[in-house]
Design a protein around this motif. Sequence first.
Motif, PDB file in Angstrom:
ATOM      1  N   LYS A  94       0.833  -1.204   0.000  1.00  0.00           N
ATOM      2  CA  LYS A  94       0.000   0.000   0.000  1.00  0.00           C
ATOM      3  C   LYS A  94       0.868   1.255   0.000  1.00  0.00           C
ATOM      4  N   ASN A 127      -8.551  -5.248  -4.457  1.00  0.00           N
ATOM      5  CA  ASN A 127      -8.964  -4.357  -3.374  1.00  0.00           C
ATOM      6  C   ASN A 127      -7.875  -3.353  -3.026  1.00  0.00           C
ATOM      7  N   LEU A 128      -6.641  -3.802  -3.000  1.00  0.00           N
ATOM      8  CA  LEU A 128      -5.522  -2.912  -2.707  1.00  0.00           C
ATOM      9  C   LEU A 128      -5.428  -1.810  -3.753  1.00  0.00           C
ATOM     10  N   LEU A 130      -7.722  -0.619  -5.710  1.00  0.00           N
ATOM     11  CA  LEU A 130      -8.853   0.301  -5.573  1.00  0.00           C
ATOM     12  C   LEU A 130      -8.646   1.254  -4.389  1.00  0.00           C
ATOM     13  N   LYS A 131      -8.180   0.739  -3.263  1.00  0.00           N
ATOM     14  CA  LYS A 131      -7.918   1.578  -2.083  1.00  0.00           C
ATOM     15  C   LYS A 131      -6.851   2.629  -2.363  1.00  0.00           C
ATOM     16  N   CYS A 132      -5.959   2.335  -3.289  1.00  0.00           N
ATOM     17  CA  CYS A 132      -4.840   3.235  -3.588  1.00  0.00           C
ATOM     18  C   CYS A 132      -5.123   4.155  -4.773  1.00  0.00           C
TER      19      CYS A 132
END
Length: 162
Positions: A94, A127-128, A130-132
Motif C-alpha cells: 500500500k 482491493n488494494l 482500488l484503495k490506492c
Amino acid sequence: MHLERYSDLYESQIKHYQLTKEQLQFTGTPVESVLVSKDDEDYYPILVLDDEELVGYFVLHKREGVAPYSNNQKALLLRTFSTDYRHQGKGYAKQSLLVLPTFVKIHFPEINEIVLAVNVKNGAAQNLYLKCGFNDEGVRKMGSHGELIIMNLDLEESNAIK
C-alpha cells in the motif's frame, strides 16, 4: 520506505527475493524481469526499499508494454508487482502504491497515467489497487493465466489520493 530504480548494487537481494507458489500464480520473479530489462530500454525494474532492504518489487513498462491495455502514449504499465513474502502484511504494498504517483512524476514527467492488469482471481490485489486510487472501468482482457481486470490511475487527478 522508498522507491528506487534497480541497479546492480541490489543484485544479491534480488536473487534472494522470496515469493510463495500462490504469489507466483499472479506475478513473475524479480530475477526474470531484471534480465528482461537488459534487453528492453522501456522496461524499468523498481525496488521497494525499507532501510536499504528489498521488501517489494515491480516494473514500470513504457510503449509496447502498455499497448495491449491502453492506447494512451503517455501511460506506463505497472507489472510484476509483489512483496517479498517475508515482509507481507506490513503495509509495504500500500505504501509503495501511494508514493508511486510522485515517483512517476519525478522520474517520468511525460507520463500522465499508470495502467495495470490484475487477475480476476486475485481479489486481495484488486482491493488494494482500488484503495490506492486505481479505477476499474470495466475493461477485461484474457491473459496467459486467465481473465484480467484492466485498472488505471490518472496522474493528473492523483493528488486527491489519500
